[in-house]
Design a protein around this motif. Structure first.
Motif, PDB file in Angstrom:
ATOM      1  N   GLU A 235      39.200  41.614  31.879  1.00 44.41           N
ATOM      2  CA  GLU A 235      40.101  42.682  32.312  1.00 44.41           C
ATOM      3  C   GLU A 235      41.146  42.175  33.307  1.00 44.41           C
ATOM      4  O   GLU A 235      42.241  42.730  33.386  1.00 44.41           O
ATOM      5  N   THR A 236      40.832  41.115  34.050  1.00 44.69           N
ATOM      6  CA  THR A 236      41.838  40.501  34.917  1.00 44.69           C
ATOM      7  C   THR A 236      42.928  39.839  34.083  1.00 44.69           C
ATOM      8  O   THR A 236      44.119  39.950  34.387  1.00 44.69           O
ATOM      9  N   GLU A 239      45.075  42.506  32.722  1.00 40.31           N
ATOM     10  CA  GLU A 239      45.945  43.057  33.773  1.00 40.31           C
ATOM     11  C   GLU A 239      47.149  42.144  34.012  1.00 40.31           C
ATOM     12  O   GLU A 239      48.290  42.613  34.138  1.00 40.31           O
ATOM     13  N   THR A 242      49.497  42.387  30.957  1.00 33.39           N
ATOM     14  CA  THR A 242      50.226  43.658  30.961  1.00 33.39           C
ATOM     15  C   THR A 242      51.387  43.632  31.948  1.00 33.39           C
ATOM     16  O   THR A 242      52.498  44.107  31.665  1.00 33.39           O
ATOM     17  N   LYS A 243      51.142  43.042  33.108  1.00 29.88           N
ATOM     18  CA  LYS A 243      52.172  42.963  34.146  1.00 29.88           C
ATOM     19  C   LYS A 243      53.401  42.193  33.643  1.00 29.88           C
ATOM     20  O   LYS A 243      54.539  42.671  33.743  1.00 29.88           O
ATOM     21  N   GLN A 315      44.262  45.345  22.669  1.00 30.29           N
ATOM     22  CA  GLN A 315      44.720  44.817  23.959  1.00 30.29           C
ATOM     23  C   GLN A 315      44.285  43.366  24.132  1.00 30.29           C
ATOM     24  O   GLN A 315      45.059  42.511  24.573  1.00 30.29           O
TER      25      GLN A 315
END
Length: 428
Positions: A235-236, A239, A242-243, A315
């Motif tokens: 999930e990191t 993240e 996504t950024k 994702q």
């Protein structure tokens, strides 16, 4: 009754000593009456008498009534006290706990569906007594112990690094504990409980400490964090992706060259980061991703909707790239194709009016995506031959040029007896 006033190791010695003597005597008596066990209970069973047992089963029921029911709370409590002492670095007599565990497990053969030691009813132990009278209290005691330890450790040390090292140590200790004197079936719920209390319930404190690791370049400590929690690692990465993906979309209008550069950079980052460097393994990301997807799929059967699962997978594929998820995607596709294939086969049987087909389902999986051991020598029962030939013919017509390799060692089935009262279902 003797033993009611005993506590701690004394009650464990009293219980295990009497259990050993009683168990030996019961088995000797059962062996002497072998012919009686073989004929009389079966005869009474067909007359629909449910109160007749073999001698060994009857002996175990007597033990439950006379010894187990009055003493089980004291015995379990004493076991939990010893385990707590061991967690506090004290030496204990693990043989006493091991003896109690074996006793609880053996008593399962006289409980409900796992009663039968008889030759006319084949069932498997459900470990009902072990789970109810030991495993559940043990997990509750484990949660209470580690919740208190986590709160005290974080408050006193104020160091996420030392805390993570302590968590890794505790996980290793619990695995060793199961291997030493508990049932192997306890390992999964035990590790899940420890991770829940020591990691997931402390994520806020861990995240705060994690941010402090980056400016100081403490990459080996950061690797320890992700080693403990694959979910946090994946999930990191999502993240971070996504950024920067939003940056490419908004600042560079999703221009193709920038998108390609982002994908290439993400690929390099996944192969070479603090975690892979600390472990000296460039495939560590693959392992953590696989563990994360496994946990996600296990949860999917209960808590996660199919659409949510698909969205999460998309994702991961977008962040990690096709190289890392292509095999996983093909595995998902195989599962979906197998479901539709079974529906087509049933339609095929209806059209040809094939009435002697056994009700079954099959998973047709690509050998390029799934790793299976070689099929053993297996003689197919005559009753399944028609279904086997029929489906093979159907598949050959549907998928011209493809060959089926049947992996019977992974099969399972239900067999119902029609000649007994009541009817029995054997799980094979």
């Amino acid at each position: 009754m003797k033993g009611l006033d005993l506590q701690g190791e004394n009650v464990l010695r009293f219980y295990t000593t009497n259990w050993k003597h009683y168990r030996v005597c019961s088995r000797v008596t059962d062996g002497v009456c072998k012919n009686l066990n073989r004929h009389w209970p079966r005869q009474e069973y067909y007359l629909e008498r449910t109160d007749v047992d073999e001698l060994l089963t009857m002996a175990m029921k007597i033990w439950q009534l006379v010894f187990f029911q009055p003493l089980n709370r004291q015995v379990t409590s004493a076991c939990l006290q010893l385990i707590k002492a061991e967690r506090q670095n004290k030496e204990i007599n693990t043989r006493l706990i091991s003896g109690i565990i074996k006793s609880y497990v053996e008593l399962c053969f006289t409980e409900n569906s796992c009663v039968s030691i008889t030759s006319y009813q084949i069932t498997s132990p459900t470990l009902a007594i072990y789970k109810e009278y030991f495993e559940i209290p043990f997990l509750q005691d484990t949660e209470q112990f580690y919740r208190l330890e986590a709160a005290n450790f974080i408050r006193e040390h104020n160091s996420v690094i030392e805390y993570l090292k302590k968590v890794a140590q505790r996980l290793d200790e619990e695995k060793h504990r199961v291997q030493s004197y508990l049932r192997s079936s306890t390992l999964e719920p035990l590790i899940k409980k420890v991770e829940e209390v020591l990691i997931r319930d402390q994520l806020e404190a861990i995240y705060t400490g994690e941010k402090a690791l980056l400016p100081d370049e403490k990459y080996s400590d950061l690797a320890l964090l992700f080693k403990l929690d694959p979910k946090l690692y994946v999930e990191t990465i999502l993240e971070i992706h996504t950024k920067f993906f939003q940056l490419v979309q908004e600042a560079f209008s999703n221009e193709q060259d920038f998108t390609a550069a982002l994908d290439k950079t993400c690929g390099k980052f996944i192969n070479n980061n603090a975690v892979t460097t600390a472990t000296g393994n460039t495939t560590k990301s693959h392992e953590l991703l696989a563990r994360y997807c496994d946990a996600l799929l296990r949860k999917g059967s209960k808590a996660v909707e199919e659409t949510d699962l698909e969205e999460k997978f998309n994702q991961i594929m977008q962040a990690c790239g096709f190289k890392y998820t292509s095999k996983l995607e093909r595995m998902f596709q195989d599962i979906g194709v197998s479901k539709s294939l079974i529906d087509q086969y049933r339609t095929y049987c209806e059209k040809l009016r094939l009435d002697d087909i056994v009700d079954f389902s099959v998973m047709v999986l690509s050998s390029n995506s799934w790793s299976f051991s070689a099929p053993p020598n297996f003689v197919l029962p005559v009753e399944l031959k028609t279904t086997f030939v029929s489906f093979t013919k159907f598949y050959t017509q549907q998928r011209n040029g493809r060959k089926l390799t049947w992996l019977h060692q992974y099969s399972k089935g239900d067999l119902q007896t029609l000649y007994t009262k009541p009817k029995c279902i054997l799980y094979l």
